[in-house]
Motif scaffolding. Structure first.
Motif, PDB file in Angstrom:
ATOM      1  N   GLN A   1       1.049  12.132  -3.622  1.00 42.17           N
ATOM      2  CA  GLN A   1       0.538  11.579  -2.374  1.00 42.17           C
ATOM      3  C   GLN A   1       1.538  10.534  -1.869  1.00 42.17           C
ATOM      4  O   GLN A   1       2.049   9.729  -2.656  1.00 42.17           O
ATOM      5  CB  GLN A   1      -0.805  10.910  -2.625  1.00 42.17           C
ATOM      6  N   LEU A   2       1.800  10.547  -0.593  1.00 39.65           N
ATOM      7  CA  LEU A   2       2.642   9.527   0.001  1.00 39.65           C
ATOM      8  C   LEU A   2       1.768   8.382   0.487  1.00 39.65           C
ATOM      9  O   LEU A   2       0.731   8.611   1.113  1.00 39.65           O
ATOM     10  CB  LEU A   2       3.420  10.082   1.204  1.00 39.65           C
ATOM     11  N   SER A   3       2.177   7.165   0.197  1.00 45.68           N
ATOM     12  CA  SER A   3       1.534   5.970   0.740  1.00 45.68           C
ATOM     13  C   SER A   3       2.571   5.274   1.602  1.00 45.68           C
ATOM     14  O   SER A   3       3.662   4.932   1.128  1.00 45.68           O
ATOM     15  CB  SER A   3       1.057   5.043  -0.379  1.00 45.68           C
ATOM     16  N   ILE A   4       2.231   5.093   2.870  1.00 45.63           N
ATOM     17  CA  ILE A   4       3.174   4.536   3.834  1.00 45.63           C
ATOM     18  C   ILE A   4       2.599   3.242   4.377  1.00 45.63           C
ATOM     19  O   ILE A   4       1.481   3.228   4.916  1.00 45.63           O
ATOM     20  CB  ILE A   4       3.421   5.537   4.991  1.00 45.63           C
TER      21      ILE A   4
ATOM     22  N   SER B   1      -5.545   9.845   5.043  1.00 45.92           N
ATOM     23  CA  SER B   1      -6.500   8.752   5.095  1.00 45.92           C
ATOM     24  C   SER B   1      -5.731   7.517   5.524  1.00 45.92           C
ATOM     25  O   SER B   1      -4.559   7.359   5.180  1.00 45.92           O
ATOM     26  CB  SER B   1      -7.105   8.531   3.699  1.00 45.92           C
ATOM     27  N   ILE B   2      -6.380   6.657   6.292  1.00 43.83           N
ATOM     28  CA  ILE B   2      -5.735   5.397   6.643  1.00 43.83           C
ATOM     29  C   ILE B   2      -6.730   4.268   6.419  1.00 43.83           C
ATOM     30  O   ILE B   2      -7.908   4.393   6.754  1.00 43.83           O
ATOM     31  CB  ILE B   2      -5.181   5.403   8.082  1.00 43.83           C
ATOM     32  N   ALA B   3      -6.234   3.221   5.796  1.00 44.99           N
ATOM     33  CA  ALA B   3      -7.024   2.007   5.591  1.00 44.99           C
ATOM     34  C   ALA B   3      -6.258   0.895   6.281  1.00 44.99           C
ATOM     35  O   ALA B   3      -5.044   0.776   6.123  1.00 44.99           O
ATOM     36  CB  ALA B   3      -7.172   1.714   4.109  1.00 44.99           C
TER      37      ALA B   3
ATOM     38  N   LEU C   1      -1.208   4.287   5.184  1.00 40.68           N
ATOM     39  CA  LEU C   1      -1.459   5.676   5.513  1.00 40.68           C
ATOM     40  C   LEU C   1      -1.187   6.486   4.252  1.00 40.68           C
ATOM     41  O   LEU C   1      -0.084   6.427   3.702  1.00 40.68           O
ATOM     42  CB  LEU C   1      -0.542   6.129   6.649  1.00 40.68           C
ATOM     43  N   ARG C   2      -2.188   7.192   3.795  1.00 39.41           N
ATOM     44  CA  ARG C   2      -2.036   8.052   2.606  1.00 39.41           C
ATOM     45  C   ARG C   2      -2.096   9.488   3.087  1.00 39.41           C
ATOM     46  O   ARG C   2      -3.048   9.875   3.774  1.00 39.41           O
ATOM     47  CB  ARG C   2      -3.140   7.773   1.595  1.00 39.41           C
ATOM     48  N   ILE C   3      -1.081  10.271   2.737  1.00 31.64           N
ATOM     49  CA  ILE C   3      -1.046  11.653   3.187  1.00 31.64           C
ATOM     50  C   ILE C   3      -0.625  12.586   2.054  1.00 31.64           C
ATOM     51  O   ILE C   3       0.141  12.222   1.169  1.00 31.64           O
ATOM     52  CB  ILE C   3      -0.110  11.860   4.402  1.00 31.64           C
ATOM     53  N   ILE C   4      -1.158  13.791   2.136  1.00 31.17           N
ATOM     54  CA  ILE C   4      -0.738  14.891   1.284  1.00 31.17           C
ATOM     55  C   ILE C   4      -0.013  15.863   2.209  1.00 31.17           C
ATOM     56  O   ILE C   4      -0.550  16.251   3.251  1.00 31.17           O
ATOM     57  CB  ILE C   4      -1.947  15.604   0.638  1.00 31.17           C
ATOM     58  N   VAL C   5       1.208  16.210   1.863  1.00 32.43           N
ATOM     59  CA  VAL C   5       2.012  17.103   2.689  1.00 32.43           C
ATOM     60  C   VAL C   5       2.529  18.270   1.854  1.00 32.43           C
ATOM     61  O   VAL C   5       2.430  18.246   0.624  1.00 32.43           O
ATOM     62  CB  VAL C   5       3.195  16.346   3.342  1.00 32.43           C
TER      63      VAL C   5
ATOM     64  N   LEU D   1      11.121   9.616   5.773  1.00 25.80           N
ATOM     65  CA  LEU D   1      10.428   8.401   6.231  1.00 25.80           C
ATOM     66  C   LEU D   1      11.176   7.146   5.785  1.00 25.80           C
ATOM     67  O   LEU D   1      11.283   6.178   6.540  1.00 25.80           O
ATOM     68  CB  LEU D   1       8.983   8.391   5.735  1.00 25.80           C
ATOM     69  N   LYS D   2      11.718   7.167   4.578  1.00 27.19           N
ATOM     70  CA  LYS D   2      12.527   6.030   4.132  1.00 27.19           C
ATOM     71  C   LYS D   2      13.773   5.896   4.988  1.00 27.19           C
ATOM     72  O   LYS D   2      14.167   4.780   5.369  1.00 27.19           O
ATOM     73  CB  LYS D   2      12.907   6.181   2.656  1.00 27.19           C
ATOM     74  N   ASP D   3      14.404   7.017   5.309  1.00 25.46           N
ATOM     75  CA  ASP D   3      15.591   6.987   6.166  1.00 25.46           C
ATOM     76  C   ASP D   3      15.273   6.388   7.536  1.00 25.46           C
ATOM     77  O   ASP D   3      16.136   5.804   8.183  1.00 25.46           O
ATOM     78  CB  ASP D   3      16.169   8.400   6.345  1.00 25.46           C
ATOM     79  N   ALA D   4      14.012   6.552   7.978  1.00 26.47           N
ATOM     80  CA  ALA D   4      13.592   6.009   9.267  1.00 26.47           C
ATOM     81  C   ALA D   4      13.133   4.552   9.159  1.00 26.47           C
ATOM     82  O   ALA D   4      12.706   3.960  10.155  1.00 26.47           O
ATOM     83  CB  ALA D   4      12.466   6.869   9.842  1.00 26.47           C
ATOM     84  N   GLY D   5      13.215   3.984   7.961  1.00 24.97           N
ATOM     85  CA  GLY D   5      12.913   2.571   7.790  1.00 24.97           C
ATOM     86  C   GLY D   5      11.497   2.243   7.331  1.00 24.97           C
ATOM     87  O   GLY D   5      11.127   1.068   7.277  1.00 24.97           O
ATOM     88  N   PHE D   6      10.726   3.248   6.972  1.00 21.88           N
ATOM     89  CA  PHE D   6       9.366   2.984   6.509  1.00 21.88           C
ATOM     90  C   PHE D   6       9.362   2.681   5.012  1.00 21.88           C
ATOM     91  O   PHE D   6      10.204   3.178   4.263  1.00 21.88           O
ATOM     92  CB  PHE D   6       8.461   4.206   6.770  1.00 21.88           C
ATOM     93  N   THR D   7       8.387   1.883   4.588  1.00 22.92           N
ATOM     94  CA  THR D   7       8.158   1.618   3.177  1.00 22.92           C
ATOM     95  C   THR D   7       7.203   2.688   2.672  1.00 22.92           C
ATOM     96  O   THR D   7       6.063   2.780   3.125  1.00 22.92           O
ATOM     97  CB  THR D   7       7.553   0.217   2.975  1.00 22.92           C
ATOM     98  N   VAL D   8       7.718   3.521   1.756  1.00 23.59           N
ATOM     99  CA  VAL D   8       6.975   4.702   1.305  1.00 23.59           C
ATOM    100  C   VAL D   8       6.996   4.761  -0.216  1.00 23.59           C
ATOM    101  O   VAL D   8       8.018   4.465  -0.836  1.00 23.59           O
ATOM    102  CB  VAL D   8       7.628   6.001   1.847  1.00 23.59           C
TER     103      VAL D   8
END
Length: 143
Positions: free
Chosen positions: A5-8, A35-37, A45-49, A59-66
């Motif tokens: 699961q990814l947590s962003i 799911s988002i809390a 944001l928790r996602i299954i892809v 997403l990391k390349d785009a600057g997000f903390t994942v």
């Protein structure tokens, strides 16, 4: 038998979810469940892809903390008490559920639940001993 699961970590401001989903879209990554809390300023944001490692990279390349977390995906009888029965199996063995979220498949009429527990190995043993369907990563990613 866990899935990734990814947590962003997401700023709680207009356009952030659109940006994330657009990055996934441009990289041909399909969301299976989410799911988002949120709090006042931030959310998770928790996602299954279908391709979690690639999603983490883009997403990391785009600057997000994942981060990636191992969670359990189970099948639940889509009837009153279906989830209650499974929660009782875990509760009877003192296995706490940190969070969970559900989704349905377009392939059948089953409901599925993603659960994050304190001890994946212990929870998997309890669920398997009680004949709870455990979804494999391949099944989730192919949905």
């Amino acid at each position: 038998m866990t899935i990734k699961q990814l947590s962003i970590f997401v700023e709680n401001k207009s356009g952030r979810l659109s940006e994330i989903t657009e990055i996934l879209h441009k990289n041909n990554i399909d969301i299976r469940a989410l799911s988002i809390a949120d709090t006042t300023n931030f959310g998770i944001l928790r996602i299954i892809v279908d391709n979690p490692d690639k999603a983490q990279d883009v997403l990391k390349d785009a600057g997000f903390t994942v981060s990636l977390t191992n969670v359990i995906a189970i099948g639940v009888d889509d009837q009153p008490g279906g989830l209650s029965k499974i929660m009782k199996y875990l509760s009877d063995k003192d296995i706490g559920v940190e969070y969970m979220y559900a989704f349905v498949s377009k392939e059948d009429n089953s409901a599925y639940v993603i659960i994050r527990v304190e001890d994946n190995a212990k929870a998997l043993e309890v669920l398997q001993n009680n004949h709870v369907p455990i979804l494999t990563a391949a099944k989730i990613y192919e949905m």
